[in-house]
Motif scaffolding. Structure first.
Motif, PDB file in Angstrom:
ATOM      1  N   TRP B 209       0.835  -1.201   0.000  1.00  0.00           N
ATOM      2  CA  TRP B 209       0.000   0.000   0.000  1.00  0.00           C
ATOM      3  C   TRP B 209       0.867   1.246   0.000  1.00  0.00           C
ATOM      4  O   TRP B 209       0.622   2.195  -0.740  1.00  0.00           O
ATOM      5  CB  TRP B 209      -0.931  -0.009   1.216  1.00  0.00           C
ATOM      6  CG  TRP B 209      -1.669   1.268   1.402  1.00  0.00           C
ATOM      7  CD1 TRP B 209      -2.762   1.677   0.698  1.00  0.00           C
ATOM      8  CD2 TRP B 209      -1.349   2.324   2.313  1.00  0.00           C
ATOM      9  NE1 TRP B 209      -3.138   2.929   1.118  1.00  0.00           N
ATOM     10  CE2 TRP B 209      -2.282   3.344   2.104  1.00  0.00           C
ATOM     11  CE3 TRP B 209      -0.348   2.506   3.272  1.00  0.00           C
ATOM     12  CZ2 TRP B 209      -2.257   4.529   2.835  1.00  0.00           C
ATOM     13  CZ3 TRP B 209      -0.329   3.675   4.004  1.00  0.00           C
ATOM     14  CH2 TRP B 209      -1.271   4.673   3.786  1.00  0.00           C
ATOM     15  N   ASP B 210       1.924   1.185   0.821  1.00  0.00           N
ATOM     16  CA  ASP B 210       2.832   2.317   0.941  1.00  0.00           C
ATOM     17  C   ASP B 210       3.546   2.563  -0.406  1.00  0.00           C
ATOM     18  O   ASP B 210       3.631   3.702  -0.880  1.00  0.00           O
ATOM     19  CB  ASP B 210       3.747   1.972   2.119  1.00  0.00           C
ATOM     20  CG  ASP B 210       5.101   2.601   2.104  1.00  0.00           C
ATOM     21  OD1 ASP B 210       5.207   3.705   1.587  1.00  0.00           O
ATOM     22  OD2 ASP B 210       6.028   1.985   2.651  1.00  0.00           O
ATOM     23  N   ILE B 211       3.974   1.488  -1.088  1.00  0.00           N
ATOM     24  CA  ILE B 211       4.561   1.644  -2.420  1.00  0.00           C
ATOM     25  C   ILE B 211       3.521   2.229  -3.376  1.00  0.00           C
ATOM     26  O   ILE B 211       3.834   3.087  -4.203  1.00  0.00           O
ATOM     27  CB  ILE B 211       5.057   0.280  -2.962  1.00  0.00           C
ATOM     28  CG1 ILE B 211       6.151  -0.284  -2.069  1.00  0.00           C
ATOM     29  CG2 ILE B 211       5.556   0.419  -4.392  1.00  0.00           C
ATOM     30  CD1 ILE B 211       6.625  -1.657  -2.504  1.00  0.00           C
ATOM     31  N   ALA B 256       4.354  10.378   5.067  1.00  0.00           N
ATOM     32  CA  ALA B 256       3.343  10.006   6.068  1.00  0.00           C
ATOM     33  C   ALA B 256       2.890   8.562   5.853  1.00  0.00           C
ATOM     34  O   ALA B 256       2.785   7.787   6.805  1.00  0.00           O
ATOM     35  CB  ALA B 256       2.150  10.954   5.976  1.00  0.00           C
ATOM     36  N   SER B 257       2.657   8.181   4.590  1.00  0.00           N
ATOM     37  CA  SER B 257       2.178   6.814   4.359  1.00  0.00           C
ATOM     38  C   SER B 257       3.268   5.803   4.717  1.00  0.00           C
ATOM     39  O   SER B 257       2.982   4.718   5.225  1.00  0.00           O
ATOM     40  CB  SER B 257       1.725   6.637   2.915  1.00  0.00           C
ATOM     41  OG  SER B 257       2.826   6.652   2.047  1.00  0.00           O
ATOM     42  N   GLU B 258       4.532   6.171   4.470  1.00  0.00           N
ATOM     43  CA  GLU B 258       5.618   5.269   4.838  1.00  0.00           C
ATOM     44  C   GLU B 258       5.651   5.081   6.353  1.00  0.00           C
ATOM     45  O   GLU B 258       5.848   3.973   6.848  1.00  0.00           O
ATOM     46  CB  GLU B 258       6.946   5.870   4.354  1.00  0.00           C
ATOM     47  CG  GLU B 258       7.988   4.823   4.001  1.00  0.00           C
ATOM     48  CD  GLU B 258       9.210   5.450   3.364  1.00  0.00           C
ATOM     49  OE1 GLU B 258       9.077   5.955   2.235  1.00  0.00           O
ATOM     50  OE2 GLU B 258      10.290   5.446   3.985  1.00  0.00           O
ATOM     51  N   ALA B 259       5.415   6.168   7.074  1.00  0.00           N
ATOM     52  CA  ALA B 259       5.428   6.081   8.535  1.00  0.00           C
ATOM     53  C   ALA B 259       4.267   5.208   9.025  1.00  0.00           C
ATOM     54  O   ALA B 259       4.443   4.360   9.906  1.00  0.00           O
ATOM     55  CB  ALA B 259       5.340   7.483   9.131  1.00  0.00           C
ATOM     56  N   ALA B 262       5.068   1.575   8.265  1.00  0.00           N
ATOM     57  CA  ALA B 262       6.096   1.035   9.163  1.00  0.00           C
ATOM     58  C   ALA B 262       5.513   0.798  10.552  1.00  0.00           C
ATOM     59  O   ALA B 262       5.812  -0.206  11.200  1.00  0.00           O
ATOM     60  CB  ALA B 262       7.274   1.988   9.234  1.00  0.00           C
ATOM     61  N   TRP B 263       4.641   1.707  10.995  1.00  0.00           N
ATOM     62  CA  TRP B 263       4.037   1.569  12.324  1.00  0.00           C
ATOM     63  C   TRP B 263       3.164   0.312  12.394  1.00  0.00           C
ATOM     64  O   TRP B 263       3.265  -0.482  13.334  1.00  0.00           O
ATOM     65  CB  TRP B 263       3.202   2.819  12.627  1.00  0.00           C
ATOM     66  CG  TRP B 263       2.505   2.774  13.955  1.00  0.00           C
ATOM     67  CD1 TRP B 263       3.080   2.920  15.192  1.00  0.00           C
ATOM     68  CD2 TRP B 263       1.110   2.565  14.170  1.00  0.00           C
ATOM     69  NE1 TRP B 263       2.113   2.810  16.157  1.00  0.00           N
ATOM     70  CE2 TRP B 263       0.892   2.592  15.572  1.00  0.00           C
ATOM     71  CE3 TRP B 263       0.009   2.362  13.334  1.00  0.00           C
ATOM     72  CZ2 TRP B 263      -0.360   2.427  16.149  1.00  0.00           C
ATOM     73  CZ3 TRP B 263      -1.241   2.193  13.905  1.00  0.00           C
ATOM     74  CH2 TRP B 263      -1.422   2.232  15.293  1.00  0.00           C
ATOM     75  N   ILE B 264       2.319   0.119  11.366  1.00  0.00           N
ATOM     76  CA  ILE B 264       1.445  -1.061  11.374  1.00  0.00           C
ATOM     77  C   ILE B 264       2.272  -2.330  11.321  1.00  0.00           C
ATOM     78  O   ILE B 264       2.031  -3.280  12.069  1.00  0.00           O
ATOM     79  CB  ILE B 264       0.455  -1.009  10.197  1.00  0.00           C
ATOM     80  CG1 ILE B 264      -0.481   0.191  10.351  1.00  0.00           C
ATOM     81  CG2 ILE B 264      -0.359  -2.301  10.117  1.00  0.00           C
ATOM     82  CD1 ILE B 264      -1.442   0.358   9.195  1.00  0.00           C
ATOM     83  N   ARG B 265       3.286  -2.350  10.434  1.00  0.00           N
ATOM     84  CA  ARG B 265       4.082  -3.573  10.320  1.00  0.00           C
ATOM     85  C   ARG B 265       4.845  -3.850  11.607  1.00  0.00           C
ATOM     86  O   ARG B 265       5.018  -4.999  12.000  1.00  0.00           O
ATOM     87  CB  ARG B 265       5.042  -3.469   9.135  1.00  0.00           C
ATOM     88  CG  ARG B 265       4.345  -3.800   7.819  1.00  0.00           C
ATOM     89  CD  ARG B 265       5.284  -3.706   6.647  1.00  0.00           C
ATOM     90  NE  ARG B 265       5.645  -2.314   6.387  1.00  0.00           N
ATOM     91  CZ  ARG B 265       6.826  -1.919   5.959  1.00  0.00           C
ATOM     92  NH1 ARG B 265       7.784  -2.796   5.765  1.00  0.00           N
ATOM     93  NH2 ARG B 265       7.075  -0.648   5.745  1.00  0.00           N
ATOM     94  N   GLY B 266       5.264  -2.784  12.296  1.00  0.00           N
ATOM     95  CA  GLY B 266       5.944  -2.965  13.571  1.00  0.00           C
ATOM     96  C   GLY B 266       5.021  -3.584  14.611  1.00  0.00           C
ATOM     97  O   GLY B 266       5.449  -4.376  15.446  1.00  0.00           O
TER      98      GLY B 266
END
Lengths: 277, 269, 265
Positions: B209-211, B256-259, B262-266
């Motif tokens: 999604w981020d990509i 923002a979308s990358e953050a 990363a937060w969800i995957r973390g």
């Protein structure tokens, strides 16, 4: 410990509960894991299958429900010849055979309840299993089963949050949820500590007796086999070399199965365990 | 004594055997040859580079200051960009699950279905999102539908490939246990395999999604909706101060979308 | 016995409580409604698209390989762009990567390098390409520079992370022998990052082959430019041939990259 002895043998002329006839398995590459194994199970009893690693214990029980395809021979579960079944019929036959595994083989990310109810998959359709809609009777039975195996209240825990002994109890519950005519048990205690191992063997024996279900148990611990089984089958290099009551396991028999070794301590230990249990 | 030691031990030590040395030099020669061929064949006019920094500085100068009054105009297209990424990813997830089961060696029906699955995977992954956009604009006409379809078409192969790998690596034990209960093949996939690959599916979806947010920012270049259209138009009108506003907006949204991703995957692992 | 036990059971909700589960579900539906309504999707045009898709498909078959020379030239140009850009990226990423490694670079240099990497990674290759087209005109040079820039940034980021993950023990050990700074780098840092870096570079070559097919959309050369032109001329059977060519090229690139990286281990 002869739990099932009081059960009368089936009425004369009827098929035995399980009949294995000249079962042979040759793996691709030529390794012969089973070599013409034959035996029958006429009454509900706990049968230990012993032998060295690689003697064919695991192949034997996997050939009975055809998780491994036998090369030749026949397996009768009651009137049904399992070896000749088409895939759909095989699935129906498997519903009558409960299986318990060494590594428990629970689906780790599902809850205890979902693992137990997966024993009922054969009786519900795809969408019902997707939506986890099981018949109320199955759900009530699952709660009763959870209590029986000593895990009451853990239904919403995830399987990977349990200890080894608890996981095996779920595995036992899953197999019994099928209301099986036969239990196949593959090294149920090899991944457990000695105390838990004894508790688990006792539970399997008690449940098999309560439900009058024969159980075929692969086990490499001779003392446990002697302590909890009514009958012992010995395999060596894929061939059946011993079939008799567990009391008949003498050092000579063990030598014929495992090779020369000092067996006195093993057997004495089993006797002591018996006294303690 | 010391002369004796020297006779017993070699005095020359080389890190690589002669054969290794030859192979290494062959690799280096191949790389050098390919590089020389590539650079020379591209007909680079080095003259252009002489005043490149002047031109770049000139461009930067014309961009400054950003025309903030343009900002309200691009809020709706920015939201559309995110919608394209999200809806495209969602559609891709739905199609990727059956495709993954089709193209995993242990769950596909036979060699033919496996080849079909792999073929779809390769086609989906090899064609860039923007090129998919070109194709879908020809089908659906310009607009966000083409963009959503393009994002979905590219992502389905990406997701299915990783999920198929997870299916192939799934633990055999639980699968065997579910098979032994007499469950149907569909139930074995549903109860025995799907829960095992769920973390991979969720993780890759969020990552993709981020990509896709980044990819959606340029879909407008081929008419497939989103902020790209405004960027392209501003560049073609030489409205460089507007261009800077759009670039800053894309920068903010993508970071923002990358953050978020990363937060969800973390949190999953 | 079973009468004493509950006969209904629902799996525990994925998001903690059932209330929260419903909230998430509601939010998802609300999002779907909101997004679909704001996209002003014309249902009639969307449905017409399926008919047009069939039409397009028919016009794509059979793919027209008659102009194979044009196709080959575009693909060769894409490959050349990818190779040259990877080479430039490898060379330029070494100083940038060292500058962006926390354990080697002074803090201001580190922050500047990291800032450049964050901003550079944000922008899609096509956006970068359009600027290079404005600066250097149409053609493969703009594409080459685009790919070189994004490769530099990507490789520098990976190199910086590898350097930051280097084990300190070997560095101390080599330093303890009395070696100078360059000797320390050559004997303790380089061996630890070299294999991974070569693997990353090969991966980037593969990625550059993919990206080289798309920068042509804005006129930066390569097979993408040929494809874009054929689409704008409604020359769909040639476009189909180009698409097949791209799929073959990218699949080959991926296979090569996997093969080399397997051998590196």
């Amino acid at each position: 410990m002869a739990l099932a002895r009081e059960h009368a043998p089936p009425a004369g002329g009827a098929r035995p509960l399980l009949a294995v006839e000249a079962l042979t398995k040759t793996y691709p590459g030529g390794a012969r894991a089973l070599d013409g194994v034959s035996f029958t199970v006429a009454r509900p009893e706990v049968i230990a299958v012993i032998g060295t690693s690689g003697a064919g214990k695991s192949t034997l029980i996997r050939c009975i429900n055809r998780l491994v395809e036998p090369t030749s021979g026949r397996v009768f579960l009651g009137e049904t010849d399992i070896v000749s079944l088409a895939p759909g019929e095989l699935r129906r036959a498997r519903r009558r055979i409960g299986m318990i595994f060494q590594e428990f083989n629970l689906v780790d990310r599902l809850t205890v309840m979902e693992n137990l109810l997966s024993g009922r998959l054969g009786s519900v359709g795809f969408f019902a299993s997707w939506l986890r809609r099981y018949p109320p009777r199955d759900v009530a039975n699952a709660f009763a089963m959870l209590e029986r195996v000593g895990l009451a209240g853990l239904h919403d825990s995830r399987a990977d949050a349990l200890s080894g002994g608890q996981r095996q109890r779920v595995g036992i519950g899953r197999a019994l949820m099928q209301n099986p005519d036969l239990l196949l048990v593959d090294e149920p205690t090899a991944s457990l500590d000695p105390k838990t191992a004894r508790q688990i063997m006792r539970l399997i024996g008690a449940l098999a007796q309560e439900r009058a279900t024969p159980a075929l148990v692969n086990i490499h611990d001779v003392a446990l086999a002697q302590g909890f089984a009514d009958r012992v089958i010995g395999l060596k290099a894929g061939a059946l070399v011993f079939d008799g009551p567990s009391a008949a396991l003498t050092p000579e028999v063990l030598t014929s199965i495992y090779g020369a070794e000092d067996w006195s301590r093993t057997i004495r230990k089993a006797d002591e365990d018996e006294a303690g249990a | 004594m010391s002369t004796g030691a020297a006779q017993r031990h070699p005095e020359v030590w080389r890190r690589h055997s002669p054969r290794e040395t030859v192979v290494r030099w062959l690799w280096i020669a191949a790389v050098a040859f390919v590089s020389a061929w590539s650079v020379s064949a591209l007909d680079i006019e080095w003259i252009f580079f002489k005043d490149a920094h002047v031109q770049a500085a000139d461009l930067a100068g014309r961009m400054w200051p950003p025309r903030w009054s343009y900002a309200p105009t691009i809020i709706a297209p920015l939201i559309e960009t995110i919608h394209i990424a999200t809806l495209g990813t969602a559609i891709a997830v739905i199609f990727s699950i059956p495709l993954a089961f089709l193209s995993a060696r242990n769950t596909t029906a036979n060699g033919f279905t496996w080849a079909v699955g792999r073929g779809i995977l390769v086609a989906s992954r090899s064609v860039n999102t923007v090129i998919w956009g070109l194709l879908f604009v020809a089908i659906f006409g310009p607009g966000p539908i083409a963009g959503i379809a393009a994002v979905a078409a590219r992502s389905v192969g990406f997701l299915a490939k990783l999920v198929a790998e997870a299916i192939e690596e799934a633990d055999r034990g639980p699968i065997e246990a579910i098979e032994s209960t007499g469950a149907s093949t569909g139930q074995v996939y549903l109860i025995g395999i799907l829960p095992q690959v769920m973390p991979v599916l969720i993780g890759t979806t969020v990552y993709r999604w981020d990509i896709n947010v980044r990819e959606s920012s340029v879909l407008g270049f081929v008419g497939a909706g989103g902020i790209g259209l405004h960027l392209y138009a501003s560049i073609n009108q030489f409205a460089w101060q507007q261009v800077l506003v759009v670039l800053l907006a894309i920068l903010a949204v993508v970071i923002a979308s990358e953050a978020v991703s990363a937060w969800i995957r973390g949190r999953i692992s | 016995m079973s009468a004493a036990h509950p006969s209904a059971w629902r799996p525990p909700p994925f998001f903690g409580t059932r209330g929260r589960q419903n909230l998430v579900l509601l939010a998802a539906i609300a999002y779907l409604v909101w997004s679909v309504s704001t996209l002003d999707i014309d249902a009639k045009r969307a449905l017409a698209g399926f008919g047009r898709a069939a039409d397009l498909f028919i016009r794509m078959i059979p793919p027209d390989f008659g102009r194979w020379e044009l196709l080959l030239r575009g693909m060769t140009e894409s490959l050349q762009m990818a190779f040259a850009a990877t080479l430039a990226g490898v060379v330029l990423s070494i100083p940038l990567g060292i500058a962006a490694a926390k354990n080697l670079a002074p803090r201001p240099v580190y922050l500047a390098a990291r800032g450049l990497i964050v901003v550079g990674r944000t922008f899609h290759e096509v956006i970068i390409a359009i600027f290079f087209v404005k600066l250097f005109g149409f053609g493969p040079v703009a594409g080459l520079l685009t790919l070189a820039l994004s490769s530099t940034i990507f490789l520098a980021k990976m190199l910086a992370e590898d350097i930051e993950n280097v084990r300190v023990g070997p560095i101390e050990a080599v330093r303890a022998t009395g070696a100078g700074f360059l000797q320390v780098v050559v004997y303790s840092v380089v061996p630890q990052v070299l294999t991974r870096s070569v693997g990353t570079a090969i991966y980037r070559l593969d990625a550059n082959v993919r990206h080289s097919t798309v920068v042509g959309i804005v006129g930066a050369g390569g097979i993408g430019q040929t494809l874009s032109a054929s689409f704008s001329r409604y020359d769909y059977d040639f476009a189909a041939a180009i698409l097949l060519g791209i799929i073959a090229l990218v699949a080959l690139g991926e296979w090569f990259s996997d093969w080399v990286r397997r051998r590196l281990r």
